[in-house]
Design a protein around this motif. Structure first.
Motif, PDB file in Angstrom:
ATOM      1  N   SER A  12     -30.009  23.323  12.379  1.00 30.12           N
ATOM      2  CA  SER A  12     -28.714  22.691  12.580  1.00 30.12           C
ATOM      3  C   SER A  12     -28.735  21.890  13.875  1.00 30.12           C
ATOM      4  O   SER A  12     -29.536  22.155  14.779  1.00 30.12           O
ATOM      5  CB  SER A  12     -27.583  23.726  12.619  1.00 30.12           C
ATOM      6  N   VAL A  13     -27.830  20.912  13.930  1.00 29.48           N
ATOM      7  CA  VAL A  13     -27.668  20.103  15.146  1.00 29.48           C
ATOM      8  C   VAL A  13     -26.177  19.928  15.382  1.00 29.48           C
ATOM      9  O   VAL A  13     -25.409  19.686  14.459  1.00 29.48           O
ATOM     10  CB  VAL A  13     -28.397  18.749  15.000  1.00 29.48           C
ATOM     11  N   SER A  14     -25.769  20.062  16.634  1.00 29.55           N
ATOM     12  CA  SER A  14     -24.354  19.953  16.977  1.00 29.55           C
ATOM     13  C   SER A  14     -23.879  18.509  16.878  1.00 29.55           C
ATOM     14  O   SER A  14     -24.685  17.583  16.747  1.00 29.55           O
ATOM     15  CB  SER A  14     -24.120  20.477  18.388  1.00 29.55           C
ATOM     16  N   TYR A  15     -22.574  18.312  16.989  1.00 33.37           N
ATOM     17  CA  TYR A  15     -22.012  16.973  16.824  1.00 33.37           C
ATOM     18  C   TYR A  15     -22.511  16.004  17.888  1.00 33.37           C
ATOM     19  O   TYR A  15     -22.650  14.810  17.637  1.00 33.37           O
ATOM     20  CB  TYR A  15     -20.489  17.033  16.822  1.00 33.37           C
ATOM     21  N   LYS A  16     -22.835  16.534  19.084  1.00 36.67           N
ATOM     22  CA  LYS A  16     -23.356  15.664  20.136  1.00 36.67           C
ATOM     23  C   LYS A  16     -24.866  15.538  20.079  1.00 36.67           C
ATOM     24  O   LYS A  16     -25.441  14.710  20.777  1.00 36.67           O
ATOM     25  CB  LYS A  16     -22.970  16.211  21.509  1.00 36.67           C
ATOM     26  N   GLY A  17     -25.503  16.388  19.311  1.00 27.14           N
ATOM     27  CA  GLY A  17     -26.956  16.379  19.242  1.00 27.14           C
ATOM     28  C   GLY A  17     -27.625  17.136  20.358  1.00 27.14           C
ATOM     29  O   GLY A  17     -28.861  17.129  20.450  1.00 27.14           O
ATOM     30  N   ASP A  18     -26.827  17.827  21.188  1.00 27.88           N
ATOM     31  CA  ASP A  18     -27.410  18.496  22.349  1.00 27.88           C
ATOM     32  C   ASP A  18     -27.648  19.977  22.122  1.00 27.88           C
ATOM     33  O   ASP A  18     -28.134  20.673  23.015  1.00 27.88           O
ATOM     34  CB  ASP A  18     -26.513  18.297  23.579  1.00 27.88           C
ATOM     35  N   ASN A  19     -27.296  20.461  20.956  1.00 25.35           N
ATOM     36  CA  ASN A  19     -27.551  21.863  20.633  1.00 25.35           C
ATOM     37  C   ASN A  19     -28.231  21.919  19.283  1.00 25.35           C
ATOM     38  O   ASN A  19     -27.648  21.536  18.265  1.00 25.35           O
ATOM     39  CB  ASN A  19     -26.238  22.649  20.606  1.00 25.35           C
ATOM     40  N   ILE A  20     -29.473  22.347  19.296  1.00 22.38           N
ATOM     41  CA  ILE A  20     -30.283  22.377  18.081  1.00 22.38           C
ATOM     42  C   ILE A  20     -30.777  23.793  17.853  1.00 22.38           C
ATOM     43  O   ILE A  20     -31.166  24.485  18.800  1.00 22.38           O
ATOM     44  CB  ILE A  20     -31.470  21.395  18.194  1.00 22.38           C
ATOM     45  N   ASP A  21     -30.753  24.200  16.621  1.00 20.34           N
ATOM     46  CA  ASP A  21     -31.236  25.527  16.242  1.00 20.34           C
ATOM     47  C   ASP A  21     -32.148  25.371  15.036  1.00 20.34           C
ATOM     48  O   ASP A  21     -31.822  24.634  14.092  1.00 20.34           O
ATOM     49  CB  ASP A  21     -30.051  26.437  15.899  1.00 20.34           C
ATOM     50  N   ILE A  53     -35.074  18.569  13.575  1.00 16.11           N
ATOM     51  CA  ILE A  53     -33.833  17.974  13.102  1.00 16.11           C
ATOM     52  C   ILE A  53     -33.353  16.956  14.136  1.00 16.11           C
ATOM     53  O   ILE A  53     -33.459  17.192  15.338  1.00 16.11           O
ATOM     54  CB  ILE A  53     -32.762  19.062  12.841  1.00 16.11           C
ATOM     55  N   SER A  54     -32.841  15.823  13.653  1.00 15.63           N
ATOM     56  CA  SER A  54     -32.387  14.793  14.583  1.00 15.63           C
ATOM     57  C   SER A  54     -31.227  14.013  13.978  1.00 15.63           C
ATOM     58  O   SER A  54     -31.153  13.830  12.772  1.00 15.63           O
ATOM     59  CB  SER A  54     -33.534  13.843  14.933  1.00 15.63           C
ATOM     60  N   VAL A  78     -28.555  12.323   9.298  1.00 17.10           N
ATOM     61  CA  VAL A  78     -29.334  13.332  10.009  1.00 17.10           C
ATOM     62  C   VAL A  78     -30.649  13.527   9.270  1.00 17.10           C
ATOM     63  O   VAL A  78     -30.659  13.628   8.034  1.00 17.10           O
ATOM     64  CB  VAL A  78     -28.575  14.671  10.102  1.00 17.10           C
ATOM     65  N   ALA A  79     -31.736  13.571   9.998  1.00 12.66           N
ATOM     66  CA  ALA A  79     -33.054  13.733   9.397  1.00 12.66           C
ATOM     67  C   ALA A  79     -33.595  15.130   9.662  1.00 12.66           C
ATOM     68  O   ALA A  79     -33.306  15.747  10.693  1.00 12.66           O
ATOM     69  CB  ALA A  79     -34.010  12.691   9.962  1.00 12.66           C
ATOM     70  N   LEU A  80     -34.382  15.608   8.702  1.00  9.45           N
ATOM     71  CA  LEU A  80     -35.128  16.851   8.868  1.00  9.45           C
ATOM     72  C   LEU A  80     -36.592  16.513   8.607  1.00  9.45           C
ATOM     73  O   LEU A  80     -36.983  16.265   7.460  1.00  9.45           O
ATOM     74  CB  LEU A  80     -34.648  17.927   7.898  1.00  9.45           C
TER      75      LEU A  80
END
Length: 123
Positions: free
Chosen positions: A50-59, A70-71, A79-81
């Motif tokens: 997963s990626v947060s709405y800002k893209g600064d939290n990725i799991d 993920i980006s 969003v790409a995987l």
């Protein structure tokens, strides 16, 4: 209402790569976290990344650490995987999902889902 469509699935040999894409119809896409999940017949849907709405939290789930990335591509509402070094056990239908704000590994917390794309990894 956010409409999501996955693409990029297919058949690949073990050790190969695929890049899945999740395209969204909603203009406020940048306010949504995106999660990727996968499911095989007879099993529960499981978290991939997963990626947060800002893209600064990725799991990324342990099963994909070191192989999956993920980006976000907010300008393209996408969003790409990126999946590298694929294994037969990665075979599944892959789904993307959206929820406001932060990502989550829990299926039930996502509001919108795409129809899925099949990934098959041959040994």
């Amino acid at each position: 209402q956010v409409q999501l469509v996955e693409s990029g699935g297919g058949l690949v040999q073990a050790g190969g790569s695929l890049r899945l894409s999740c395209a969204a119809s909603e203009g406020t896409f940048s306010t949504y976290a995106i999660g990727w999940f996968r499911q095989v017949p007879g099993k529960e849907r499981e978290f991939v990344a997963s990626v947060s709405y800002k893209g600064d939290n990725i799991d990324v789930a342990d099963s994909g650490k070191g192989r999956f990335t993920i980006s976000r591509e907010d300008a393209a509402n996408r969003v790409a995987l990126q999946m590298n070094d694929l294994k037969p056990e990665d075979t599944a239908v892959y789904y993307c999902a959206a929820r406001p704000g932060w990502g989550s590994p829990y299926v039930g917390l996502y509001d919108y889902w795409g129809p899925g794309t099949q990934v098959t990894v041959s040994s």
